[in-house]
Write an enzyme that holds these catalytic residues in place. Structure first.
Site, PDB file in Angstrom:
ATOM      1  N   CYS A 134     -30.166  -5.978  -9.926  1.00  0.00           N
ATOM      2  CA  CYS A 134     -29.549  -4.659  -9.753  1.00  0.00           C
ATOM      3  C   CYS A 134     -29.048  -4.123 -11.088  1.00  0.00           C
ATOM      4  CB  CYS A 134     -28.405  -4.755  -8.750  1.00  0.00           C
ATOM      5  SG  CYS A 134     -27.543  -3.201  -8.528  1.00  0.00           S
ATOM      6  N   CYS A 137     -25.811  -2.210 -10.911  1.00  0.00           N
ATOM      7  CA  CYS A 137     -24.592  -3.024 -10.809  1.00  0.00           C
ATOM      8  C   CYS A 137     -24.249  -3.671 -12.147  1.00  0.00           C
ATOM      9  CB  CYS A 137     -24.775  -4.165  -9.810  1.00  0.00           C
ATOM     10  SG  CYS A 137     -25.608  -3.717  -8.311  1.00  0.00           S
ATOM     11  N   ASP A 138     -25.246  -4.170 -12.852  1.00  0.00           N
ATOM     12  CA  ASP A 138     -24.978  -5.057 -13.988  1.00  0.00           C
ATOM     13  C   ASP A 138     -25.418  -4.520 -15.345  1.00  0.00           C
ATOM     14  OD1 ASP A 138     -23.958  -6.943 -12.177  1.00  0.00           O
ATOM     15  OD2 ASP A 138     -25.969  -7.665 -11.726  1.00  0.00           O
TER      16      ASP A 138
END
Ligand code: NDP
Length: 309
Positions: A134, A137-138
């Site tokens: 992701c 997300c990261d």
């Protein structure tokens, strides 16, 4: 004994819950390890109708949850690991060993990102050492660093393009010499100066397991058999998704990949319905998931009524 259990709190599960709650079915919704589903790993959602200026994925899920709860939906944490759907009463075994029984069931467990499954990849994933699926997300962890994305589909392009916001270099490791992605997405990625495709290549190892963080990848060119190491600090898997149907194997009809086979959300077992990505490998949109959640709730309502005829 529950009237209706709904598994999943993505747009499919929560829309099913909204409709079922408004029909006084008092649904109990279980959310597993990814509450809110894939929408919680996206930022701006610009194609969900009703939000003229777009909406953040996690906010959209939050609104849907509150809307379903307003009519009496109960949301609880619970990951189903086993099921027995053979009798009129459907039984679900949760991770903690508890068995829940229900008359009707809507499965909206979605699909999860796939990984290659290499030992080194899995070890680094388990320690949070720089393996992810992701970028949204990261990605921000990799400011001015080199990262790699594995895959050649639209997801890989989207992830790679997103990562260029932060990373200094983004390698796309693909096993063939042509992307599967749509032309527009592939062109956009290939035109980006920060993106470098590594064609005909597979990952042999993610380094460095001993250090507990990603420091590089060993890739093999499948045409020449040559291997080389590329220094990266982030590793993003984008090789597709796996439907979350393991607890229902051998009971519900599935296609070869494991997606549930459903006709107007009805599975092969009366009283068991499927909605959202768990039964849709084609559209995979929040709005189509929500639509099928609505259909599943209406079908569940019809089924429950039929038991009293
Ligand atoms: P896809 O199945 O389309 O692509 C998966 C990619 O991973 C392929 O390039 C495949 O290689 C590669 N791959 C799969 N398994 C392995 C493996 N074991 N080792 C190495 N490489 C592997 O999945 P996506 O998630 O990209 O997309 C799924 C669907 O969602 C598609 O219909 C896509 O169009 C859609 N989508 C649309 C978006 C958009 O329009 N904005 C964004 C994201 C997804 P190979 O090509 O050789 O098979």
């Amino acid at each position: 004994m529950e009237n209706l259990i709904i598994l999943g709190t993505g747009p499919a599960g929560l829309t099913a819950a909204l409709y079922a709650a408004r029909a006084n079915l008092e649904p109990l919704v279980y959310e597993g390890n990814e509450p809110g589903g894939q929408l919680t790993t996206t930022t701006d959602v610009e194609n969900y109708p009703g939000f003229e200026s777009g909406v953040m994925g996690p906010d959209l899920v939050d609104i849907m949850r509150k809307q379903a709860q307003r009519f009496g939906t109960r949301c609880e944490y619970g990951k189903v690991v086993e099921s027995d759907l053979s009798g009129e009463v459907k039984k679900l075994t949760l991770e903690n060993g508890e068995v829940k029984a229900c008359t009707s069931l809507i499965i909206a467990t979605g699909a999860s990102a796939k990984y290659l499954g290499l030992e080194s990849e899995q070890k680094l994933l388990s320690v949070g050492g720089g393996v992810s699926a992701c970028a949204v997300c990261d990605g921000a962890f990799y400011k001015d660093m080199a990262v790699c994305v594995i895959g050649g589909g639209d997801t890989a392009m989207e992830e790679a393009i997103f990562l260029t916001k932060y990373a200094s270099r983004v390698y796309i490791i693909h096993r063939r010499e042509e992307f599967r992605a749509s032309k527009i997405m592939a062109d956009r990625a290939l035109k980006n100066d920060k993106i470098e495709p590594v064609w005909n290549s597979v990952i042999e190892e993610v380094m460095d397991v001993d250090k507990g963080v990603v420091t590089g990848i060993r890739v093999k060119n499948v045409q020449t058999d040559e291997t080389r190491d590329i220094a990266v600090e982030g590793y993003f898997s984008a090789i597709g998704h796996k439907p979350n149907t393991d607890p229902f194997k051998g009971q519900l009809d599935m296609d070869t990949v494991g997606y549930l086979v459903a006709n107007h959300t009805k599975t092969n077992i009366p009283g068991v319905f499927a909605a959202g990505d768990v039964q849709d490998s084609v559209y995979r949109q929040a709005v189509t998931a929500a639509g099928s959640g609505c259909m599943a709730a209406l079908e569940a309502e019809k089924y429950l009524e039929s038991l009293h005829d």
